[in-house]
Scaffold this motif. Structure first.
Motif, mmCIF file in Angstrom:
data_model
loop_
_atom_site.group_PDB
_atom_site.id
_atom_site.type_symbol
_atom_site.label_atom_id
_atom_site.label_comp_id
_atom_site.label_asym_id
_atom_site.label_seq_id
_atom_site.Cartn_x
_atom_site.Cartn_y
_atom_site.Cartn_z
ATOM 1 N N THR A 18 -1.864 5.766 3.572
ATOM 2 C CA THR A 18 -0.469 5.882 4.011
ATOM 3 C C THR A 18 -0.299 5.779 5.523
ATOM 4 O O THR A 18 0.507 4.971 5.999
ATOM 5 C CB THR A 18 0.151 7.193 3.495
ATOM 6 O OG1 THR A 18 0.123 7.203 2.073
ATOM 7 C CG2 THR A 18 1.593 7.324 3.967
ATOM 8 N N PRO A 19 -1.025 6.551 6.351
ATOM 9 C CA PRO A 19 -0.841 6.384 7.792
ATOM 10 C C PRO A 19 -1.309 5.021 8.269
ATOM 11 O O PRO A 19 -0.760 4.466 9.222
ATOM 12 C CB PRO A 19 -1.689 7.512 8.394
ATOM 13 C CG PRO A 19 -2.696 7.851 7.358
ATOM 14 C CD PRO A 19 -1.987 7.628 6.048
ATOM 15 N N GLY A 20 -2.309 4.452 7.582
ATOM 16 C CA GLY A 20 -2.787 3.132 7.969
ATOM 17 C C GLY A 20 -1.740 2.057 7.784
ATOM 18 O O GLY A 20 -1.678 1.097 8.551
ATOM 19 N N SER A 21 -0.882 2.199 6.776
ATOM 20 C CA SER A 21 0.129 1.178 6.527
ATOM 21 C C SER A 21 1.088 1.050 7.703
ATOM 22 O O SER A 21 1.391 -0.060 8.166
ATOM 23 C CB SER A 21 0.895 1.495 5.239
ATOM 24 O OG SER A 21 1.643 2.689 5.369
ATOM 25 N N LEU A 22 1.546 2.179 8.224
ATOM 26 C CA LEU A 22 2.464 2.140 9.355
ATOM 27 C C LEU A 22 1.724 1.860 10.658
ATOM 28 O O LEU A 22 2.222 1.143 11.529
ATOM 29 C CB LEU A 22 3.231 3.462 9.454
ATOM 30 C CG LEU A 22 4.362 3.524 10.474
ATOM 31 C CD1 LEU A 22 5.327 2.361 10.289
ATOM 32 C CD2 LEU A 22 5.102 4.845 10.351
ATOM 33 N N ALA A 23 0.518 2.414 10.805
ATOM 34 C CA ALA A 23 -0.252 2.179 12.023
ATOM 35 C C ALA A 23 -0.645 0.708 12.151
ATOM 36 O O ALA A 23 -0.758 0.183 13.267
ATOM 37 C CB ALA A 23 -1.489 3.066 12.039
ATOM 38 N N GLY A 81 0.798 -1.214 0.000
ATOM 39 C CA GLY A 81 0.000 0.000 0.000
ATOM 40 C C GLY A 81 0.830 1.263 0.000
ATOM 41 O O GLY A 81 0.687 2.131 -0.875
ATOM 42 N N SER A 82 1.725 1.374 0.978
ATOM 43 C CA SER A 82 2.550 2.580 1.057
ATOM 44 C C SER A 82 3.515 2.653 -0.119
ATOM 45 O O SER A 82 3.820 3.739 -0.624
ATOM 46 C CB SER A 82 3.324 2.609 2.383
ATOM 47 O OG SER A 82 4.226 1.520 2.463
ATOM 48 N N GLY A 83 3.987 1.494 -0.576
ATOM 49 C CA GLY A 83 4.889 1.477 -1.724
ATOM 50 C C GLY A 83 4.219 1.996 -2.980
ATOM 51 O O GLY A 83 4.853 2.666 -3.804
#
Length: 464
Positions: free
Chosen positions: A125-130, A27-29
């Motif tokens: 994006t924030p969901g990927s790390l969270a 996702g973030s990638g």
């Protein structure tokens, strides 16, 4: 499913742990890839759509503007409704906007589609790390973040390579259309394998007004920088100032602020984000100017320009996770100081890129040194930001750091062309662009060195 504390207790070495990292990286990638792949296509987009330099800046900055403006809201939504759920919604939104980008007939439609694409990125994006912060046990988070940083950053680094191939052998439109199959895979992995986590104490209401004021403030400043000299530029600065004041007032009085201002009382959190602003401003500007320089001045094709940046990919692939492990052993201060300084040295080496470029002596050394510094810095920076914030604010902390990084790139891409005298269709004039590139690259090196100084002065290792 998470427990009552909002965390799932997954271990990194398990199948579930690998699936969480895979979904987050995909996702973030995808958003990182799209944030960089466009640079390599700008020259061709400008020619095919008859776009001006300002319109090309908006193609880049329209995406960054909406991403930076709404990423905090995206983090809050994830904490409240479920990080995986909002991540999936953002992925689908991003794919739909990518389709609109791919069929855009004019610069105006493309810019509008890029704004919509940035909103989708702000959700996922924030969901990927969270998802990583919420899913893994505390002892495995640093390594998981290191793996996520390294693999995700590769997507950003290979963007020019992928974009170059698609532009040269297919069409620039495919740099957007390729997101559709990637989004399908991302959604399938996330839905099947990622445990849902959320903050049980997240507010029931959301600060939509705050998000709108952020968008007005950043949009006003960006417009003033890109359209400097136009009659509307001073008014855009007025809008920016009023929106910024209104945002601070709204956050102070709101019982459900988008960004709890108390999070900045932590010195390490504030310092790490200040360092992020200047370093990512330089990073965004280096990639923007270098790829155009290689095509406009050095005579590279789109694919050659993309391949030229391969050393960054290799460094991130081999060393980014090691950077996270090093920071775990010795603390983040040294990697976060040395990394930007090494990137500054690499950037200065890239000043030599010009009309008579030799890849092996003028491009490869600079990009390799730059990549080594980036690999050393990325994972420690991310882990430091998250460690400085309470676990229940994982989505907000991730959103703040991502917003700051995107805002840095946004402002640099908006301001530097004006600062070095570029306007109109100067991006297509080799003599004019070459002179501007030399100045812009030197400014980026100074910003990177400043980032290293900020880290040395302000970051403290745990226990110190």
């Amino acid at each position: 499913m998470s427990d009552s504390t909002g965390f799932a207790g997954v271990r990194l070495g398990t199948a579930a742990g690998r699936a969480v990292v895979l979904a987050a990286v995909l996702g973030s990638g995808m958003t990182m890839l799209d944030g960089t792949v466009v640079n390599v296509a700008l020259h061709t987009i400008g020619e095919e759509l008859d776009a001006s330099l300002a319109e090309l800046q908006w193609v880049t900055n329209g995406y960054l503007l909406s991403l930076a403006s709404f990423i905090l809201l995206g983090g809050s939504l994830g904490d409240r409704f479920g990080r995986r759920r909002v991540f999936v919604v953002g992925t689908v939104w991003f794919a739909a906007a990518s389709l609109l980008c791919g069929i855009a007939p004019t610069p105006g439609v493309l810019i509008a589609a890029r704004v919509l694409q940035g909103i989708g990125a702000a959700l996922l994006t924030p969901g990927s790390l969270a998802m990583i912060q919420g899913a893994f046990v505390p002892t495995d988070r640093a390594k998981a973040i290191g793996a996520w940083s390294g693999l995700g950053s590769i997507a950003a680094a290979i963007g020019p390579f992928v974009g170059g191939g698609l532009v040269q052998y297919a069409s620039w439109r495919w740099i957007f259309l390729i997101n559709l199959p990637l989004a399908v895979v991302t959604v399938v992995v996330a839905q099947r394998a990622v445990p849902e986590t959320q903050d049980p104490n997240a507010p029931r209401r959301f600060d939509v007004l705050g998000a709108g004021l952020v968008a007005l403030a950043l949009g006003g400043l960006t417009y003033a920088l890109i359209e400097w000299g136009s009659p509307l530029a001073p008014w855009a600065l007025v809008v920016m100032a009023l929106a910024a004041v209104g945002y601070v007032a709204d956050e102070r009085r709101s019982d459900h602020p988008m960004l709890p201002l108390g999070i900045f009382r932590d010195r390490t959190f504030t310092a790490a984000n200040a360092m992020t602003l200047v370093v990512y401003a330089a990073l965004g500007a280096v990639l923007f100017f270098l790829v155009l320089q290689l095509q406009t001045v050095s005579g590279y094709g789109a694919l050659e320009a993309g391949l030229a940046t391969l050393p960054i990919t290799v460094c991130m692939l081999l060393l980014a996770a090691k950077g996270g492990e090093l920071a775990t052993r010795i603390g983040p201060r040294v990697p976060m100081t040395v990394g930007p300084l090494v990137m500054a040295a690499g950037t200065l080496l890239l000043v030599r890129v010009g009309a008579d470029v030799n890849y092996w002596t003028d491009v490869l050394p600079g990009l390799t040194v730059f990549g080594l510094g980036l690999a050393l810095m990325v994972a420690p920076l991310t882990a430091t930001v998250l460690a400085a914030a309470p676990d229940e604010h994982a989505g907000i902390a991730s959103g703040v750091n991502n917003a700051v990084a995107r805002a840095g790139s946004l402002l640099a891409v908006a301001a530097l062309p004006i600062a070095v005298g570029l306007m109109g269709d100067d991006y297509a004039d080799p003599a004019v662009f070459d002179a501007a590139y030399q100045q812009a690259t030197t400014i980026c090196a100074v910003l990177l060195a400043l980032g290293g100084v900020i880290s040395w002065v302000t970051i403290r290792d745990p226990g110190v």
